[in-house]
Design a protein around this motif. Structure first.
Motif, PDB file in Angstrom:
ATOM      1  N   ARG A 220      67.660 -30.093 -48.110  1.00 12.45           N
ATOM      2  CA  ARG A 220      67.808 -31.457 -47.599  1.00 12.45           C
ATOM      3  C   ARG A 220      69.138 -31.676 -46.875  1.00 12.45           C
ATOM      4  O   ARG A 220      69.207 -32.401 -45.866  1.00 12.45           O
ATOM      5  CB  ARG A 220      67.662 -32.462 -48.764  1.00 12.45           C
ATOM      6  CG  ARG A 220      67.830 -33.925 -48.392  1.00 12.45           C
ATOM      7  CD  ARG A 220      66.798 -34.379 -47.382  1.00 12.45           C
ATOM      8  NE  ARG A 220      66.968 -35.788 -47.044  1.00 12.45           N
ATOM      9  CZ  ARG A 220      67.897 -36.250 -46.219  1.00 12.45           C
ATOM     10  NH1 ARG A 220      68.749 -35.414 -45.637  1.00 12.45           N
ATOM     11  NH2 ARG A 220      67.980 -37.539 -45.964  1.00 12.45           N
TER      12      ARG A 220
ATOM     13  N   GLY B  76      64.641 -30.773 -51.213  1.00 14.56           N
ATOM     14  CA  GLY B  76      65.311 -29.983 -52.243  1.00 14.56           C
ATOM     15  C   GLY B  76      66.656 -29.486 -51.760  1.00 14.56           C
ATOM     16  O   GLY B  76      67.438 -30.231 -51.160  1.00 14.56           O
TER      17      GLY B  76
ATOM     18  N   ASP C   1      69.223 -42.167 -49.952  1.00 13.16           N
ATOM     19  CA  ASP C   1      68.510 -41.431 -51.000  1.00 13.16           C
ATOM     20  C   ASP C   1      68.113 -40.060 -50.478  1.00 13.16           C
ATOM     21  O   ASP C   1      67.203 -39.934 -49.661  1.00 13.16           O
ATOM     22  CB  ASP C   1      67.276 -42.228 -51.430  1.00 13.16           C
ATOM     23  CG  ASP C   1      66.558 -41.617 -52.627  1.00 13.16           C
ATOM     24  OD1 ASP C   1      66.928 -40.495 -53.036  1.00 13.16           O
ATOM     25  OD2 ASP C   1      65.625 -42.254 -53.144  1.00 13.16           O
TER      26      ASP C   1
ATOM     27  N   SER D 164      66.814 -37.695 -52.244  1.00 17.05           N
ATOM     28  CA  SER D 164      65.742 -37.084 -53.028  1.00 17.05           C
ATOM     29  C   SER D 164      64.456 -36.963 -52.211  1.00 17.05           C
ATOM     30  O   SER D 164      63.595 -36.137 -52.526  1.00 17.05           O
ATOM     31  CB  SER D 164      65.473 -37.886 -54.305  1.00 17.05           C
ATOM     32  OG  SER D 164      64.956 -39.170 -54.008  1.00 17.05           O
ATOM     33  N   TRP D 165      64.336 -37.779 -51.154  1.00 22.07           N
ATOM     34  CA  TRP D 165      63.179 -37.677 -50.278  1.00 22.07           C
ATOM     35  C   TRP D 165      63.469 -36.699 -49.151  1.00 22.07           C
ATOM     36  O   TRP D 165      64.555 -36.715 -48.572  1.00 22.07           O
ATOM     37  CB  TRP D 165      62.830 -39.043 -49.690  1.00 22.07           C
ATOM     38  CG  TRP D 165      62.254 -39.974 -50.706  1.00 22.07           C
ATOM     39  CD1 TRP D 165      62.919 -40.931 -51.412  1.00 22.07           C
ATOM     40  CD2 TRP D 165      60.902 -40.005 -51.160  1.00 22.07           C
ATOM     41  NE1 TRP D 165      62.073 -41.576 -52.279  1.00 22.07           N
ATOM     42  CE2 TRP D 165      60.818 -41.015 -52.144  1.00 22.07           C
ATOM     43  CE3 TRP D 165      59.749 -39.283 -50.844  1.00 22.07           C
ATOM     44  CZ2 TRP D 165      59.621 -41.325 -52.798  1.00 22.07           C
ATOM     45  CZ3 TRP D 165      58.566 -39.595 -51.492  1.00 22.07           C
ATOM     46  CH2 TRP D 165      58.513 -40.598 -52.458  1.00 22.07           C
TER      47      TRP D 165
END
Length: 202
Positions: free
Chosen positions: A171, A168, A126, A128-129
């Motif tokens: 990342r 964002g 993931d 998004s973290w």
């Protein structure tokens, strides 16, 4: 919450986020991690030893060998990884989230001659973290690149107590450590730098 002091290509750098006492407490906590799960020198999938030594805390630890880069639930010597220290989780909670804690805190130790080539942190499920990075000890020259290899880069000296949040667009940006500046910190018993990176894995 500490005010953001610098942003480079989406990398948020919180200068001096940890004071001297907080840095010392964090180093002592990391020594406990290393006692439970000793530092090791991983091999790249291409058979070359990495220049940094590392270990992990949390549900998962990051490892590398001929089978590739990945997360494992146990140290290469067979023991489970120790819990992530509360001092580390407090930084994550302040700068990232209290709702979701990281699954892994990767501990990298750079001696005076170590470095880390340009790379992406992309072994997680993931993106998004964000990845949260804490610098302890001697200064390290942090190089920030682009979403793909090559192109113009920017560099910044990270000092002991600095924290970087890579989220964002940043990342999956390439980044690395070009070199260490020995003797710029008295935090550790000998020249070197500890870098902690916290990641949500699943």
């Amino acid at each position: 919450m500490t005010e953001e002091t610098l942003e480079i290509r989406g990398f948020r750098i919180f200068k001096g986020y940890l004071d001297t006492a907080e840095q010392a407490a964090l180093v002592e906590a990391i020594r406990g991690v290393v006692r439970a799960a000793p530092l090791f020198s991983p091999m790249t999938p291409y058979g070359k030893p990495m220049r940094v030594r590392m270990t992990s805390a949390g549900r998962y630890g990051w490892v590398s060998d001929r089978r590739g880069y990945r997360y494992e639930e146990r140290h290469p010597e067979g023991m489970a990884w120790p819990p992530i220290p509360g001092e580390v989780l407090a930084v994550w909670g302040d700068l990232v989230s209290h709702a979701r804690m990281p699954d892994c805190c990767l501990v990298n130790f750079y001696d005076a001659d170590a470095r880390m080539g340009m790379h992406q942190d992309r072994d997680e499920a993931d993106f998004s973290w964000p990845v949260l990075s804490v610098s302890l000890g001697d200064e390290g020259l942090f190089r920030i690149g682009n979403a793909t290899r090559g192109g113009k880069t920017e560099s910044h000296w990270l000092q002991s107590g600095d924290v970087v949040v890579m989220g964002g667009d940043a990342r999956l940006t390439y980044h690395g450590i070009d070199r260490i500046k020995p003797g710029t910190s008295m935090l550790l018993d000998a020249p070197g730098r500890i870098n902690l990176t916290c990641r949500v894995v699943d």
